[in-house]
Design an enzyme around this catalytic site. Structure first.
Site, PDB file in Angstrom:
ATOM      1  N   TYR A 137     -40.484  61.278  73.376  1.00  0.00           N
ATOM      2  CA  TYR A 137     -40.374  61.834  72.169  1.00  0.00           C
ATOM      3  C   TYR A 137     -40.676  60.928  70.951  1.00  0.00           C
ATOM      4  CZ  TYR A 137     -38.225  65.793  74.420  1.00  0.00           C
ATOM      5  OH  TYR A 137     -37.701  67.086  74.940  1.00  0.00           O
ATOM      6  N   LEU A 188     -34.971  78.808  69.921  1.00  0.00           N
ATOM      7  CA  LEU A 188     -35.287  79.157  68.547  1.00  0.00           C
ATOM      8  C   LEU A 188     -36.859  79.502  68.928  1.00  0.00           C
ATOM      9  CD1 LEU A 188     -32.798  77.646  65.847  1.00  0.00           C
ATOM     10  CD2 LEU A 188     -32.962  80.013  66.751  1.00  0.00           C
ATOM     11  N   GLY A 202     -38.475  77.546  66.529  1.00  0.00           N
ATOM     12  CA  GLY A 202     -38.102  77.747  64.925  1.00  0.00           C
ATOM     13  C   GLY A 202     -38.835  79.181  64.321  1.00  0.00           C
ATOM     14  N   LEU A 234     -38.011  82.147  65.827  1.00  0.00           N
ATOM     15  CA  LEU A 234     -36.731  83.059  65.611  1.00  0.00           C
ATOM     16  C   LEU A 234     -35.640  82.912  64.770  1.00  0.00           C
ATOM     17  CD1 LEU A 234     -36.184  83.231  69.779  1.00  0.00           C
ATOM     18  CD2 LEU A 234     -36.781  85.175  68.181  1.00  0.00           C
TER      19      LEU A 234
END
Length: 331
Positions: free
Chosen positions: A33, A218, A221, A223
């Site tokens: 990440y 989500l 994002g 949703l």
């Protein structure tokens, strides 16, 4: 996983402090990440968490990280990445240094060492199977080494299948090796068929007892409904900053389903984000729901969802949309 790419170190610290002040205690990261992963930013998320963590009471935090599976991304560890004992130890040592701590509460295999179609890439193709997979027993022995060294307390898998979970459990039972405690897989209103119809049985308490850590609840994002309704922040949204990244969540079939879920949220007086997260939180198969916000405003909305309980009528409406579209991200 946006810290170091879309967020500054100061923003990361503010979000971490805000979340933990409200009772959030589980923090999930990974050696690769932020995302989208690239050599220039590798480890930045860990670094930001580490500089915050050193001022916190460590025992109050459940810290999880992930060791990358098979990959040709040599910039991760200076070689082709494999889930073998040598590379597990290297990955853990590097992660601990960046995170400025002496142990991980949970170490997960980010994706399998063996061939598997991942992240919506298609159906399983036997022609793509590779020779020389690291065996399940060898992977578990590598995990056992870092547990016995006091560097890791529990282990889990991620982006895994029923077959993989069962093979790991079988190897653990046959050889007295660490058992997988968790599985971090995608799970949302747009991506639920694989878990609901298959993995849920394997991971159930009466079976393998592997807890689901639901990621991307989500759908990147999607949703939240922001890609449908628009807004001043939309140009900074992930799908627009990184064209093609997680595109399956913003394709036409998914957008149609999202539109109907947005209508359900409005019907019951909540935001689409709250609907999606509250639904995920209420699922019996979910042990923990992993949220990821770019802004504190988004984080506040996300956390508020966990105080909500969707009524039976709302859940029935959700099932009605699900019966129409199933997993539209695979369409």
């Amino acid at each position: 996983m946006t810290w170091g790419q879309q967020n500054t170190e100061q923003e990361a610290h503010h979000q971490l402090s805000y979340a933990t002040d409200l009772g959030v205690n589980f923090i999930d990261t990974a050696e690769m990440y932020p995302v989208p992963p690239k050599a220039e930013t590798k480890g930045f998320t860990d670094n930001y968490i580490g500089s915050w963590l050193r001022s916190q009471k460590r025992d109050n935090i459940v810290l999880a990280s992930k060791v990358a599976g098979y990959s040709d991304k040599t910039w991760l560890r200076g070689k082709e990445t494999r889930v073998n004992p040598e590379q597990i130890e290297q990955s853990v040592n590097d992660s601990l240094q960046r995170l400025q701590t002496d142990h991980l509460d949970l170490l997960q295999i980010h994706w399998p060492d063996r061939y598997l179609p991942l992240f919506g890439s298609g159906i399983y193709d036997p022609q793509k199977e590779r020779e020389g997979d690291v065996s399940y027993e060898e992977q578990l022995r590598g995990l056992e080494n870092v547990i016995e060294a006091g560097k890791v307390r529990h282990v889990g898998v991620s982006n895994e299948t029923s077959y993989g979970v069962m093979r790991f459990i079988q190897a653990a039972e046959q050889s007295g090796l660490p058992r997988m405690a968790s599985i971090q897989n995608v799970y949302s209103l747009l991506s639920r068929v694989q878990f609901d119809t298959d993995l849920a049985e394997v991971c159930a308490p009466r079976q393998c007892n592997v807890g689901l850590l639901a990621y991307s609840p989500l759908a990147g994002g999607a949703l939240s409904g922001k890609y449908i309704k628009g807004g001043e922040d939309l140009p900074k949204a992930r799908f627009n900053i990184f064209p093609g990244y997680m595109a399956r969540y913003n394709a036409s079939p998914a957008r149609t389903a999202v539109g109907e879920y947005v209508e359900i949220a409005l019907k019951y007086g909540m935001t689409p984000t709250q609907l999606a997260l509250a639904w995920c939180h209420q699922r019996s198969c979910v042990t923990s729901t992993i949220i990821g916000a770019t802004s504190t405003k988004q984080l506040k909305e996300n956390i508020s969802a966990f105080d909500m309980e969707l009524p039976p009528e709302c859940l029935a409406d959700i099932e009605g949309v699900y019966r129409k579209y199933k997993d539209p991200t695979m369409g």
